[in-house]
Design an enzyme around this catalytic site. Structure first.
Site, PDB file in Angstrom:
ATOM      1  N   TYR A  19       5.357   4.790  -4.816  1.00  0.00           N
ATOM      2  CA  TYR A  19       3.680   4.980  -4.901  1.00  0.00           C
ATOM      3  C   TYR A  19       3.403   4.890  -6.372  1.00  0.00           C
ATOM      4  O   TYR A  19       4.239   5.284  -6.960  1.00  0.00           O
ATOM      5  CB  TYR A  19       3.472   6.586  -4.632  1.00  0.00           C
ATOM      6  CG  TYR A  19       3.525   7.109  -3.203  1.00  0.00           C
ATOM      7  CD1 TYR A  19       3.567   6.159  -1.895  1.00  0.00           C
ATOM      8  CD2 TYR A  19       3.506   8.386  -2.716  1.00  0.00           C
ATOM      9  CE1 TYR A  19       3.779   6.488  -0.779  1.00  0.00           C
ATOM     10  CE2 TYR A  19       3.476   8.907  -1.434  1.00  0.00           C
ATOM     11  CZ  TYR A  19       3.748   8.021  -0.541  1.00  0.00           C
ATOM     12  OH  TYR A  19       3.794   8.274   0.921  1.00  0.00           O
ATOM     13  N   GLY A 173      -9.093   7.226   7.055  1.00  0.00           N
ATOM     14  CA  GLY A 173     -10.325   7.278   6.698  1.00  0.00           C
ATOM     15  C   GLY A 173     -11.440   6.998   7.647  1.00  0.00           C
ATOM     16  O   GLY A 173     -12.745   6.883   7.752  1.00  0.00           O
TER      17      GLY A 173
END
Length: 296
Positions: A19, A173
């Site tokens: 990340y 999403g």
């Protein structure tokens, strides 16, 4: 955002070496996570991360974990995950090395991510046969639009006593009210932007079955005065295969403290009305034949 997390009674933060090419771990160190009483779980992916290439071979695991610990400013983490399978390394080699790191005190819990159910079983049998540290947690994608783990993975995890942590509970999403068939403009870096490197989410969800499923969910959510997000989070809290008494948990990603506050509050709300529960079931029947595999 850590203040918001802890205000709701939570203390676990999920990160990974990959990340931000390690920058998220460094940022957590700057936030003095240990002094706050935060429990951090990090993951090692078998791939090139910035200038360094990692694998799940014995000679790579300790340096990879050490890089994470250095970035986090700590000598140990709460949970160490194998972040997707390394099919170029025998599991026995990886698991023996993980066990050595566990015995050396580098982490308390061992996790795996994105493995097939048969791989989980093989891993657990190898660990049991050799007296090695067995996985405590499995982290995988799970939402009202991606439920194919329910058939074989959940029974496997229950059999071996492994908790399940769900990431992407909003299907990247899609289980919000932001996107529709007509959407053609995206914010910079958006995961559904076809020109974005993270656009793999588009391959997973941007299709007619997904939009048809949303056509079923959204009107019922609106009928009950809810956003699609609120309905989806209440579904995963109360109507999914997850069980709190088995140690299952939801991994929530947020871009702001306000968004995190909203998501955590929605997870705390009660069960959905029965007609909305049935709408989610109908939506799943529409998308399930088109759902991508849950494993890497």
């Amino acid at each position: 955002m850590l203040d918001t997390l802890q205000k709701h009674g939570h203390c676990e933060v999920d990160t990974a070496r990959i990340y931000g090419f390690g920058s998220t771990e460094e940022h957590l160190a700057q936030l003095k996570w240990q002094e706050r009483g935060i429990a951090v779980g990090t993951k090692l992916t078998a791939k090139k991360i910035g200038p360094k290439e990692y694998s799940h071979k014995k000679e790579s695991l300790k340096p990879g974990l050490s890089e994470s610990l250095k970035a986090l400013g700590s000598e140990r983490v709460d949970t160490f995950y194998l972040h997707t399978p390394d099919h170029n390394t025998p599991y026995a080699e990886t698991l023996e090395a993980v066990n050595e790191l566990y015995k050396a005190g580098y982490f308390k819990k061992f996790g795996i991510c994105n493995y097939a159910a048969w791989e989980v079983a093989q891993i657990c049998e190898l660990c049991n046969a050799n007296g090695w540290k067995k996985p405590d947690i499995y982290q995988g994608a799970y939402s009202a639009l991606q439920r194919n783990i329910e058939t074989e993975l959940f029974p496997c995890l229950r059999y071996y006593g492994i908790s399940f942590y769900s990431f992407s509970p909003l299907a990247g999403g899609m289980l919000t009210d932001r996107y529709g068939r007509e959407t053609s403009e995206y914010e910079g870096g958006n995961r559904f932007d076809p020109n974005n490197a993270r656009g793999f989410y588009r391959k997973l969800y941007w299709n007619e079955p997904t939009f048809a499923a949303l056509d079923i969910i959204r009107p019922l959510a609106q009928k009950h005065g809810m956003t699609t997000t609120k309905a989806a989070l209440r579904w995963i809290s109360h109507h999914s295969a997850m069980k709190g008494d088995k140690g299952d948990a939801v991994v929530i990603g947020s871009s702001s403290a306000e968004q995190l506050e909203s998501n955590l509050s929605n997870l705390e709300k009660g069960p959905l009305p029965e007609d909305l529960v049935q709408a989610f079931e109908e939506a799943w029947s529409v998308v399930k034949v088109n759902t991508a595999p849950y494993f890497a």
